[in-house]
Design a protein around this motif. Structure first.
Motif, PDB file in Angstrom:
ATOM      1  N   SER A  86      -1.040  12.032  -5.043  1.00 25.59           N
ATOM      2  CA  SER A  86      -1.153  11.940  -6.497  1.00 25.59           C
ATOM      3  C   SER A  86      -1.712  10.567  -6.854  1.00 25.59           C
ATOM      4  O   SER A  86      -1.493   9.587  -6.136  1.00 25.59           O
ATOM      5  CB  SER A  86       0.216  12.135  -7.153  1.00 25.59           C
ATOM      6  OG  SER A  86       1.126  11.133  -6.747  1.00 25.59           O
ATOM      7  N   PHE A  87      -2.476  10.512  -7.925  1.00 23.38           N
ATOM      8  CA  PHE A  87      -3.086   9.269  -8.407  1.00 23.38           C
ATOM      9  C   PHE A  87      -3.817   8.523  -7.284  1.00 23.38           C
ATOM     10  O   PHE A  87      -3.524   7.356  -6.993  1.00 23.38           O
ATOM     11  CB  PHE A  87      -2.025   8.360  -9.037  1.00 23.38           C
ATOM     12  CG  PHE A  87      -1.189   9.026 -10.082  1.00 23.38           C
ATOM     13  CD1 PHE A  87      -1.705   9.284 -11.342  1.00 23.38           C
ATOM     14  CD2 PHE A  87       0.115   9.408  -9.803  1.00 23.38           C
ATOM     15  CE1 PHE A  87      -0.932   9.898 -12.322  1.00 23.38           C
ATOM     16  CE2 PHE A  87       0.898  10.026 -10.770  1.00 23.38           C
ATOM     17  CZ  PHE A  87       0.374  10.274 -12.029  1.00 23.38           C
ATOM     18  N   PRO A  88      -4.786   9.157  -6.622  1.00 24.55           N
ATOM     19  CA  PRO A  88      -5.472   8.508  -5.492  1.00 24.55           C
ATOM     20  C   PRO A  88      -6.247   7.256  -5.880  1.00 24.55           C
ATOM     21  O   PRO A  88      -6.550   6.433  -5.010  1.00 24.55           O
ATOM     22  CB  PRO A  88      -6.406   9.600  -4.977  1.00 24.55           C
ATOM     23  CG  PRO A  88      -6.588  10.540  -6.125  1.00 24.55           C
ATOM     24  CD  PRO A  88      -5.294  10.521  -6.868  1.00 24.55           C
ATOM     25  N   SER A  89      -6.583   7.091  -7.140  1.00 27.12           N
ATOM     26  CA  SER A  89      -7.306   5.890  -7.563  1.00 27.12           C
ATOM     27  C   SER A  89      -6.384   4.673  -7.678  1.00 27.12           C
ATOM     28  O   SER A  89      -6.852   3.573  -7.973  1.00 27.12           O
ATOM     29  CB  SER A  89      -7.996   6.133  -8.914  1.00 27.12           C
ATOM     30  OG  SER A  89      -7.045   6.365  -9.926  1.00 27.12           O
ATOM     31  N   VAL A  99       8.824   6.499  -5.485  1.00 33.04           N
ATOM     32  CA  VAL A  99       7.795   7.143  -4.674  1.00 33.04           C
ATOM     33  C   VAL A  99       8.024   8.647  -4.632  1.00 33.04           C
ATOM     34  O   VAL A  99       7.087   9.442  -4.785  1.00 33.04           O
ATOM     35  CB  VAL A  99       7.778   6.544  -3.248  1.00 33.04           C
ATOM     36  CG1 VAL A  99       6.887   7.368  -2.332  1.00 33.04           C
ATOM     37  CG2 VAL A  99       7.293   5.096  -3.294  1.00 33.04           C
ATOM     38  N   LEU A 100       9.262   9.080  -4.439  1.00 33.18           N
ATOM     39  CA  LEU A 100       9.557  10.514  -4.437  1.00 33.18           C
ATOM     40  C   LEU A 100       9.228  11.145  -5.788  1.00 33.18           C
ATOM     41  O   LEU A 100       8.659  12.235  -5.851  1.00 33.18           O
ATOM     42  CB  LEU A 100      11.031  10.757  -4.110  1.00 33.18           C
ATOM     43  CG  LEU A 100      11.455  10.726  -2.647  1.00 33.18           C
ATOM     44  CD1 LEU A 100      12.952  11.029  -2.537  1.00 33.18           C
ATOM     45  CD2 LEU A 100      10.659  11.713  -1.813  1.00 33.18           C
ATOM     46  N   ARG A 112       0.840  -1.190   0.000  1.00 32.45           N
ATOM     47  CA  ARG A 112       0.000   0.000   0.000  1.00 32.45           C
ATOM     48  C   ARG A 112       0.881   1.247   0.000  1.00 32.45           C
ATOM     49  O   ARG A 112       1.858   1.327   0.738  1.00 32.45           O
ATOM     50  CB  ARG A 112      -0.925   0.014   1.217  1.00 32.45           C
ATOM     51  CG  ARG A 112      -1.948   1.151   1.211  1.00 32.45           C
ATOM     52  CD  ARG A 112      -2.837   1.076   2.436  1.00 32.45           C
ATOM     53  NE  ARG A 112      -3.712  -0.087   2.387  1.00 32.45           N
ATOM     54  CZ  ARG A 112      -4.875  -0.094   1.752  1.00 32.45           C
ATOM     55  NH1 ARG A 112      -5.304   0.993   1.113  1.00 32.45           N
ATOM     56  NH2 ARG A 112      -5.630  -1.170   1.749  1.00 32.45           N
ATOM     57  N   ARG A 113       0.542   2.212  -0.837  1.00 33.12           N
ATOM     58  CA  ARG A 113       1.320   3.443  -0.917  1.00 33.12           C
ATOM     59  C   ARG A 113       1.152   4.259   0.368  1.00 33.12           C
ATOM     60  O   ARG A 113       0.057   4.346   0.930  1.00 33.12           O
ATOM     61  CB  ARG A 113       0.866   4.275  -2.111  1.00 33.12           C
ATOM     62  CG  ARG A 113       1.166   3.628  -3.456  1.00 33.12           C
ATOM     63  CD  ARG A 113       0.448   4.350  -4.571  1.00 33.12           C
ATOM     64  NE  ARG A 113       0.809   5.768  -4.618  1.00 33.12           N
ATOM     65  CZ  ARG A 113       0.059   6.704  -5.181  1.00 33.12           C
ATOM     66  NH1 ARG A 113      -1.112   6.388  -5.719  1.00 33.12           N
ATOM     67  NH2 ARG A 113       0.467   7.959  -5.199  1.00 33.12           N
ATOM     68  N   PRO A 114       2.233   4.898   0.848  1.00 30.22           N
ATOM     69  CA  PRO A 114       2.138   5.673   2.089  1.00 30.22           C
ATOM     70  C   PRO A 114       1.372   6.973   1.932  1.00 30.22           C
ATOM     71  O   PRO A 114       0.888   7.537   2.915  1.00 30.22           O
ATOM     72  CB  PRO A 114       3.601   5.942   2.441  1.00 30.22           C
ATOM     73  CG  PRO A 114       4.327   5.881   1.129  1.00 30.22           C
ATOM     74  CD  PRO A 114       3.608   4.840   0.333  1.00 30.22           C
TER      75      PRO A 114
END
Length: 255
Positions: free
Chosen positions: A101-104, A165-166, A95-97
């Motif tokens: 950006s790109f919430p979907s 991620v950055l 899961r992304r922290p």
């Protein structure tokens, strides 16, 4: 750009030192590395890119090519991580922290592979790496013993996962560019410490090809493999060839 010493469109440059006194300080893709880190540059005209990758085949021997890519996934994905101890491939979903950006697409998928079957077939090798050459983050290519488990490669590439991620989560700024450069440098150092030789492609703006990073003690073995039959440009001619590439707008294909 034409460099004296190239044969059939390929030039190999020997750079035994990467530190601030060398060409490394002129590149913006990564910070300076310790003087224990050496590099071999394999350069060609864009139309001869496949010839560059053919130079890796003699280096492989009992080694394999390792690749890693990552991408954002939609909410339908479920977090998972395979063991990777006895397998030649591994898939990791986390899961992304942050979802600024790109919430979907709240998940990050990584795919890691050890390619054991490209030792003698350059077309197979090139087909594996060619999709990665169009990326500027979220990919890695390395060389290591064929006995290395892909799980160790996963440990190495987690540094570049932070880079991705950055790059995808944060607005670009000089400070963020600096952080990303440090991560690429850290990746190179971690890879070498764990027994991998990282291969960073060029950005293809001026020349195609790649840079192999290795310990200085391993550089003669690398050059014996990739610089035949014509040998490598060394010393001032080698540095001048790389400086010419950089001044013409070329560099490493990682941002």
């Amino acid at each position: 750009m034409q460099v004296d010493g190239s044969i059939r469109g390929v030039t190999v440059v020997d750079q035994p030192v990467w530190g601030e006194i060398g060409v490394g300080s002129r590149l913006d893709a990564l910070d300076a590395l310790p003087d224990s880190v050496a590099s071999a540059w394999v350069l060609a005209e864009p139309q001869d890119e496949v010839l560059c990758w053919s130079r890796l085949l003699p280096l492989l021997g009992d080694r394999s090519v390792f690749t890693w890519t990552t991408r954002l996934l939609e909410a339908s994905a479920e977090p998972e991580e395979e063991d990777g101890t006895n397998s030649s491939s591994l898939r990791r979903v986390t899961r992304r922290p942050s979802l600024r950006s790109f919430p979907s697409r709240p998940y990050l998928e990584s795919r890691l592979d050890r390619h054991d079957d490209v030792v003698n077939v350059v077309d197979d090798l090139y087909e594996r790496v060619r999709p990665l050459l169009r990326r500027s983050s979220g990919f890695a290519i390395g060389i290591a013993s064929a006995e290395k488990p892909v799980g160790e490669w996963s440990t190495v590439t987690k540094v570049l996962e932070s880079h991705f991620v950055l790059a995808s989560e944060s607005a670009n700024s000089p400070q963020m560019e600096g952080f990303r450069r440090r991560l690429v440098s850290l990746y190179v150092e971690v890879a070498l410490e764990l027994g991998f030789m990282p291969v960073l492609p060029l950005d293809r703006n001026v020349r195609s090809g790649f840079v192999i990073f290795c310990d200085r003690s391993d550089l003669p073995d690398v050059l014996d493999s990739v610089a035949q039959p014509e040998g490598a440009l060394s010393g001032r001619p080698g540095s001048d060839a790389i400086k010419q590439l950089i001044e013409a707008g070329g560099g490493l294909g990682y941002r």
